[in-house]
Scaffold this motif. Structure first.
Motif, PDB file in Angstrom:
ATOM      1  N   LEU A  29       0.831  -1.209   0.000  1.00 43.43           N
ATOM      2  CA  LEU A  29       0.000   0.000   0.000  1.00 43.43           C
ATOM      3  C   LEU A  29       0.866   1.260   0.000  1.00 43.43           C
ATOM      4  N   CYS A  31       3.681   1.480  -1.558  1.00 47.25           N
ATOM      5  CA  CYS A  31       4.085   1.588  -2.961  1.00 47.25           C
ATOM      6  C   CYS A  31       2.967   2.196  -3.805  1.00 47.25           C
ATOM      7  N   VAL A  32       1.730   1.816  -3.521  1.00 48.76           N
ATOM      8  CA  VAL A  32       0.584   2.361  -4.248  1.00 48.76           C
ATOM      9  C   VAL A  32       0.472   3.868  -3.995  1.00 48.76           C
TER      10      VAL A  32
END
Length: 183
Positions: A29, A31-32
């Motif tokens: 998350l 990275c998102v």
């Protein structure tokens, strides 16, 4: 010697698998979030910003609640909550650091240059000398990944303490030091 006490607590759940599962989810998350910032034309300028820090803290709270709900007795000692949150923070820091290295090398090669310019302007604003060689080394993709790992790990130690204090549902029984010596 009466001042020295030992806390005895019971681990209710399988926190090791929860650490891996929730830590990996938190890291992905993170990275998102970086991808969302890139899509909104506000790419990151430093490895870890306030957005990522707050997100890790929120993830620790949410995942500790989920972990506690899955327990049969829904009881959670401070020690178990602290170990769970610390593990989540370290696993997510590893995943995020590897992503930052990949991000700086492949996805957004200008990230290193933005970080270099940010640090240079901070040094110049503080009337310090700028060593371009040190700044160049510090802004390499590998060093940015290491910085992300170290920052998130240190913050995870602090955040885990805060989350464990608020999320524990059961106090530890205190056993005097003398009983420990009899065994």
């Amino acid at each position: 010697m009466a001042l020295i006490k030992r806390y005895q607590s019971h681990i209710y759940g399988n926190y090791k698998t929860a650490i891996l599962k929730y830590g990996a989810l938190c890291g992905l998350l993170l990275c998102v979030i970086v991808f969302i910032q890139l899509a909104l034309n506000t790419p990151i300028k430093q490895p870890v910003s306030y957005i990522e820090e707050i997100f890790v803290l929120v993830c620790m709270f949410v995942f500790t609640c989920l972990y506690r709900k899955k327990l049969s007795e829904k009881q959670l000692f401070f020690k178990e909550a602290y170990i769970l949150c610390l593990g989540i923070g370290i696993v997510s820091a590893i995943i995020y650091a590897l992503f930052i290295i990949f991000y700086a090398q492949s996805i957004d090669p200008d990230f290193s240059e933005r970080y270099y310019q940010l640090q240079k302007s901070v040094l110049l604003n503080n009337n310090q000398t700028v060593n371009d060689d040190e700044l160049t080394i510090m802004s390499s993709s590998k060093n940015l990944g290491i910085m992300a790992f170290v920052l998130l790990t240190v913050l995870s130690i602090l955040f885990a303490m805060v989350v464990a204090i608020f999320m524990r549902t059961q106090k530890n029984r205190v056993r005097p030091f003398k009983e420990k010596m009899k065994r």
